[in-house]
Scaffold this motif. Structure first.
Motif, PDB file in Angstrom:
ATOM      1  N   UNK A   1       0.820  -1.226   0.000  1.00 57.46           N
ATOM      2  CA  UNK A   1       0.000   0.000   0.000  1.00 57.46           C
ATOM      3  C   UNK A   1       0.856   1.280   0.000  1.00 57.46           C
ATOM      4  N   UNK A   2       1.947   1.234   0.739  1.00 58.98           N
ATOM      5  CA  UNK A   2       2.823   2.420   0.755  1.00 58.98           C
ATOM      6  C   UNK A   2       3.456   2.662  -0.607  1.00 58.98           C
ATOM      7  N   UNK A   3       3.893   1.568  -1.254  1.00 63.46           N
ATOM      8  CA  UNK A   3       4.520   1.745  -2.573  1.00 63.46           C
ATOM      9  C   UNK A   3       3.520   2.270  -3.597  1.00 63.46           C
ATOM     10  N   UNK A   4       2.290   1.786  -3.543  1.00 63.50           N
ATOM     11  CA  UNK A   4       1.268   2.294  -4.469  1.00 63.50           C
ATOM     12  C   UNK A   4       0.988   3.779  -4.212  1.00 63.50           C
ATOM     13  N   UNK A   5       0.893   4.125  -2.934  1.00 64.31           N
ATOM     14  CA  UNK A   5       0.647   5.540  -2.614  1.00 64.31           C
ATOM     15  C   UNK A   5       1.845   6.407  -2.998  1.00 64.31           C
ATOM     16  N   UNK A   6       3.058   5.898  -2.809  1.00 57.83           N
ATOM     17  CA  UNK A   6       4.249   6.657  -3.214  1.00 57.83           C
ATOM     18  C   UNK A   6       4.254   6.887  -4.714  1.00 57.83           C
ATOM     19  N   UNK A   7       3.818   5.896  -5.489  1.00 62.56           N
ATOM     20  CA  UNK A   7       3.762   6.066  -6.950  1.00 62.56           C
ATOM     21  C   UNK A   7       2.773   7.164  -7.327  1.00 62.56           C
ATOM     22  N   UNK A   8       1.604   7.152  -6.679  1.00 60.73           N
ATOM     23  CA  UNK A   8       0.634   8.223  -6.966  1.00 60.73           C
ATOM     24  C   UNK A   8       1.194   9.589  -6.540  1.00 60.73           C
ATOM     25  N   UNK A   9       1.855   9.619  -5.394  1.00 63.07           N
ATOM     26  CA  UNK A   9       2.435  10.885  -4.927  1.00 63.07           C
ATOM     27  C   UNK A   9       3.527  11.380  -5.873  1.00 63.07           C
ATOM     28  N   UNK A  10       4.369  10.467  -6.355  1.00 67.90           N
ATOM     29  CA  UNK A  10       5.439  10.877  -7.272  1.00 67.90           C
ATOM     30  C   UNK A  10       4.878  11.395  -8.597  1.00 67.90           C
ATOM     31  N   UNK A  11       3.767  10.813  -9.031  1.00 65.06           N
ATOM     32  CA  UNK A  11       3.142  11.325 -10.256  1.00 65.06           C
ATOM     33  C   UNK A  11       2.679  12.763 -10.074  1.00 65.06           C
ATOM     34  N   UNK A  12       2.085  13.033  -8.922  1.00 62.39           N
ATOM     35  CA  UNK A  12       1.651  14.408  -8.640  1.00 62.39           C
ATOM     36  C   UNK A  12       2.858  15.318  -8.450  1.00 62.39           C
ATOM     37  N   UNK A  13       3.932  14.811  -7.850  1.00 61.26           N
ATOM     38  CA  UNK A  13       5.147  15.620  -7.696  1.00 61.26           C
ATOM     39  C   UNK A  13       5.723  15.992  -9.057  1.00 61.26           C
ATOM     40  N   UNK A  14       5.727  15.041  -9.996  1.00 56.61           N
ATOM     41  CA  UNK A  14       6.211  15.352 -11.348  1.00 56.61           C
ATOM     42  C   UNK A  14       5.388  16.444 -12.015  1.00 56.61           C
ATOM     43  N   UNK A  15       4.071  16.381 -11.865  1.00 60.19           N
ATOM     44  CA  UNK A  15       3.220  17.439 -12.427  1.00 60.19           C
ATOM     45  C   UNK A  15       3.498  18.789 -11.772  1.00 60.19           C
ATOM     46  N   UNK A  16       3.712  18.727 -10.445  1.00 61.65           N
ATOM     47  CA  UNK A  16       4.031  19.977  -9.739  1.00 61.65           C
ATOM     48  C   UNK A  16       5.353  20.580 -10.239  1.00 61.65           C
ATOM     49  N   UNK A  17       6.346  19.746 -10.376  1.00 59.32           N
ATOM     50  CA  UNK A  17       7.643  20.261 -10.822  1.00 59.32           C
ATOM     51  C   UNK A  17       7.600  20.770 -12.266  1.00 59.32           C
ATOM     52  N   UNK A  18       6.751  20.164 -13.075  1.00 54.47           N
ATOM     53  CA  UNK A  18       6.595  20.671 -14.435  1.00 54.47           C
ATOM     54  C   UNK A  18       6.023  22.090 -14.430  1.00 54.47           C
ATOM     55  N   UNK A  19       5.014  22.303 -13.610  1.00 59.78           N
ATOM     56  CA  UNK A  19       4.448  23.652 -13.501  1.00 59.78           C
ATOM     57  C   UNK A  19       5.396  24.595 -12.760  1.00 59.78           C
ATOM     58  N   UNK A  20       6.131  24.014 -11.829  1.00 64.36           N
ATOM     59  CA  UNK A  20       7.095  24.828 -11.066  1.00 64.36           C
ATOM     60  C   UNK A  20       8.239  25.315 -11.956  1.00 64.36           C
ATOM     61  N   UNK A  21       8.566  24.581 -12.990  1.00 64.65           N
ATOM     62  CA  UNK A  21       9.666  24.969 -13.860  1.00 64.65           C
ATOM     63  C   UNK A  21       9.429  26.236 -14.665  1.00 64.65           C
ATOM     64  N   UNK A  22       8.217  26.751 -14.724  1.00 61.45           N
ATOM     65  CA  UNK A  22       7.941  28.002 -15.450  1.00 61.45           C
ATOM     66  C   UNK A  22       8.554  29.215 -14.767  1.00 61.45           C
ATOM     67  N   UNK A  23       8.907  29.066 -13.491  1.00 57.86           N
ATOM     68  CA  UNK A  23       9.473  30.182 -12.736  1.00 57.86           C
ATOM     69  C   UNK A  23      10.982  29.963 -12.633  1.00 57.86           C
ATOM     70  N   UNK A  24      11.722  30.874 -13.206  1.00 61.06           N
ATOM     71  CA  UNK A  24      13.163  30.775 -13.154  1.00 61.06           C
ATOM     72  C   UNK A  24      13.726  31.474 -11.933  1.00 61.06           C
ATOM     73  N   UNK A  25      15.050  31.562 -11.956  1.00 54.58           N
ATOM     74  CA  UNK A  25      15.716  32.206 -10.822  1.00 54.58           C
ATOM     75  C   UNK A  25      15.486  33.705 -10.797  1.00 54.58           C
TER      76      UNK A  25
END
Length: 692
Positions: free
Chosen positions: A67-91
């Motif tokens: 159950x933890x591994x399945x939840x981690x996979x779902x969390x990592x998918x959302x983290x990837x989406x977050x980082x994709x949107x986060x990449x629009x802001x530069x330094x």
């Protein structure tokens, strides 16, 4: 003049376009931040689920990690989406960096925490605390998006509602993990406080949602918080709330976990719909802002284009007018006014009909005049003032010329009477000493007559003498010698006896040559030689001296004045002697018939003046009466010269009686240059030529 308003128009238009563009970029940035906030909300929800799973795995020694591994996979998918949107802001976007950097740091620590959870090498309390820190930083991101993104009041309220829903869901998760951690055991004071604080935070978050959200969003929340599962969760929550410290929690842990998870899912569903509405609202406002920016940019471009076209047309019209004014003023200053002054100077101020008309006005008549017309009117005023001044000067010159002429005529009459008395005294005088004295007085009287004629020349009048027939050039030269003081230093060189001077030029040529010889003897230490010879159909008369010459600057000035004579020449040009010579030369030697081109003063090593002159037959109507100087020393074209004068009758009694010292043409001869006088024969003439 048009550059300033055009520049101001371009500046304000550019400022408006830049401001609208900045607002459009701000709308883009706010849209990106809203998208990041929605991703953070999803990630916070997934982290809450992962926290529950990790706490269960750490609490159970034999639990499965799937159950933890399945939840981690779902969390990592959302983290990837977050980082994709986060990449629009530069330094470069420092505000966004400061907002998102702490949450990014917690996300980077998650892999290590998960490894510890899988290995069960960390306590449940540490797991709950570390997940709670990460979730709290995510909630802080959602609450600060409106401030960092520069949203207006309405959008900021919408973002606060979304953040409040995330807080409500988190407080539900805190209650869930706290009860699961107790595991049906004794309710401690810390656990009771934690549960009370979570319940208070949950109620406050729902109150915020209720107060700031729209009716549609409230309806979504009401639907989400109704139903059997929600009622069951409420009953369990009431049981937990009524429990006392030290008592055992009479709660089914599995039932509590199920109903709490169900309530969280319902709140998350409302949160997702609210985030979607906020994203749609921000996107619509962004589109409207860019549309406004496009309209403003187009309007600014059109305004600049129209202003540029108008400025170009006005500039061309203004430039054309200014050029016309410049050309008109230049023509007036270079041609019209000098010509007007010349015509006024030769006209009679006493006769209004003879005066030239005033200069035409350059400015257009009319009431609506601008600055160009005012400048043109100022030039018209200047031209009118010049015209009036020219008339006044002409009148003053006329008065001065009349006064000079009156004085000159009186002095001329006195000189003639003096010469007549001297001739009467010389006629029968036999004493040589007395005769020499008379000759000296005769020379002084001739000089006085020359000065008197200079006054007449200055006044612009004729000398008054009339001769019936031409005179030989040698006679004219001898007559000129009789009017200077240093006549003994003048040597008569080769003078062609065939050349005769027309009657109209005799007195003027005598006066001119006398002035030249007087100037040569005054400023030359040696003898002065005067010669005259034929050159084709021209006659060249040269006066050669050994003076110091003329300075180059003065020579250039004299040649320019002779080429384009003005009504007045500076009096000090030749110590007061150039003006009479020029007037005398101008009247006869260079007539105003249009065929004369002016004169030139030449400079050489041995000569001070080298005028080139020619003489023709007596004046005809419409023809040039006499000779003139020509620039460069070349004689001007003229008619065929008159050859030797007619032979005179021999003997003193042939023809009319002549006075002593006076030629048959009335020209006086200096006594040192007069022909030999024989008392016995009383003959003065041999073969029609004067003898020395």
């Amino acid at each position: 003049m048009l550059a300033i308003p055009l520049s101001a128009t371009v500046l304000f238009a550019g400022w408006g376009v830049v401001s609208a563009g900045l607002q459009g970029r701000g709308a883009d940035r706010l849209q990106s931040l809203v998208a990041v906030s929605a991703a953070v909300g999803e990630l916070v929800d997934e982290l809450g689920r992962e926290r529950v799973t990790a706490a269960e795995l750490v609490s159970s020694a034999r639990g499965s990690a799937n159950p933890l591994l399945e939840q981690v996979a779902r969390t990592d998918r959302v983290v990837g989406e977050y980082r994709q949107r986060r990449g629009r802001f530069g330094a470069s976007d420092r505000d966004a960096e400061r907002l998102l950097a702490p949450f990014d740091g917690q996300l980077m620590r998650l892999p290590g925490l998960r490894e510890q959870v899988r290995d069960r090498s960390v306590s449940r309390t540490a797991v709950l605390v570390r997940y709670r820190v990460a979730i709290s930083l995510g909630l802080a991101v959602r609450e600060s998006v409106s401030q960092v993104g520069g949203a207006d009041g309405q959008v900021a309220d919408l973002l606060r509602v979304a953040a409040a829903l995330s807080r409500a869901s988190e407080y539900t998760g805190i209650q869930q993990t706290a009860v699961l951690a107790a595991g049906g055991g004794v309710l401690t004071q810390a656990l009771q406080q934690e549960l009370a604080g979570a319940r208070a935070g949950y109620d406050e978050a729902l109150l915020t949602v209720t107060q700031r959200s729209s009716a549609r969003w409230r309806s979504w929340l009401d639907q989400a918080l109704s139903g059997p599962e929600v009622l069951a969760a409420q009953r369990v929550d009431d049981v937990v709330t009524r429990s006392r410290v030290g008592s055992r929690l009479r709660v089914d842990v599995d039932e509590w976990a199920r109903v709490s998870a169900q309530r969280r899912e319902r709140l998350h569903a409302v949160q997702t719909r609210v985030d979607a509405d906020i994203a749609a609202e921000v996107s619509q406002r962004r589109a409207e802002q860019w549309a406004t920016t496009g309209v403003l940019s187009g309007a600014a471009l059109v305004l600049v284009a129209v202003a540029g076209v108008l400025a170009f047309r006005q500039g061309r019209a203004l430039t054309s007018r200014l050029r016309r004014v410049r050309d008109a003023v230049t023509g007036m200053a270079a041609v019209d006014l000098p010509d007007l002054v010349r015509r006024v100077s030769v006209a009679d101020p006493a006769n209004p009909a003879a005066m030239p008309p005033a200069p035409a006005a350059l400015a257009a008549a009319g009431a609506g005049r601008d600055e160009v017309d005012e400048v043109t009117a100022a030039f018209d005023t200047l031209a009118a003032a010049v015209y009036r001044i020219a008339i006044d000067l002409s009148r003053q010159r006329r008065v001065a010329a009349g006064a000079v002429e009156a004085v000159g005529r009186r002095c001329q009459g006195m000189a003639h009477r003096l010469l007549r008395e001297l001739d009467l005294a010389e006629r029968d005088e036999a004493d040589s000493r007395t005769l020499a004295t008379f000759f000296r007085l005769d020379n002084l009287a001739a000089q006085l007559q020359h000065a008197t004629q200079s006054l007449l020349v200055l006044s612009g009048r004729s000398l008054g003498a009339v001769h019936p027939e031409p005179v030989a050039l040698v006679t004219v030269a001898q007559a000129a010698l009789s009017r200077i003081q240093e006549y003994r230093r003048v040597v008569s060189g080769a003078i062609d006896e065939r050349v005769a001077v027309p009657p109209a030029l005799i007195d003027d040529l005598v006066h001119l040559l006398a002035s030249l010889l007087d100037n040569a003897t005054r400023y030359s230490p040696d003898e002065v030689v005067v010669t005259g010879h034929l050159l084709g159909d021209r006659v060249i008369v040269q006066v050669t001296d050994t003076g110091s010459g003329i300075e180059p600057e003065l020579l250039r000035r004299l040649n320019s004045e002779l080429a384009d004579p003005a009504p007045m020449i500076e009096w000090s040009t030749f110590a007061g002697r150039a003006w009479p010579r020029w007037r005398c030369w101008r009247r006869h030697m260079a007539c105003g018939c249009g065929c004369c081109q002016g004169g030139r003063v030449a400079r050489s090593r041995r000569s001070r003046f080298r005028p080139a002159s020619s003489w023709s037959r007596p004046r005809r109507r419409g023809r040039c009466p006499g000779a003139r100087w020509r620039a460069g020393g070349h004689p001007a074209p003229a008619l065929r010269p008159l050859m030797s004068p007619p032979r005179r009758p021999r003997g003193p009694r042939a023809g009319r009686r002549r006075r002593r010292g006076v030629s048959s043409h009335g020209c006086r001869i200096p006594w040192t240059r007069r022909p030999r006088y024989c008392r016995s024969s009383r003959r003065h003439v041999r073969r029609g030529v004067w003898t020395r």
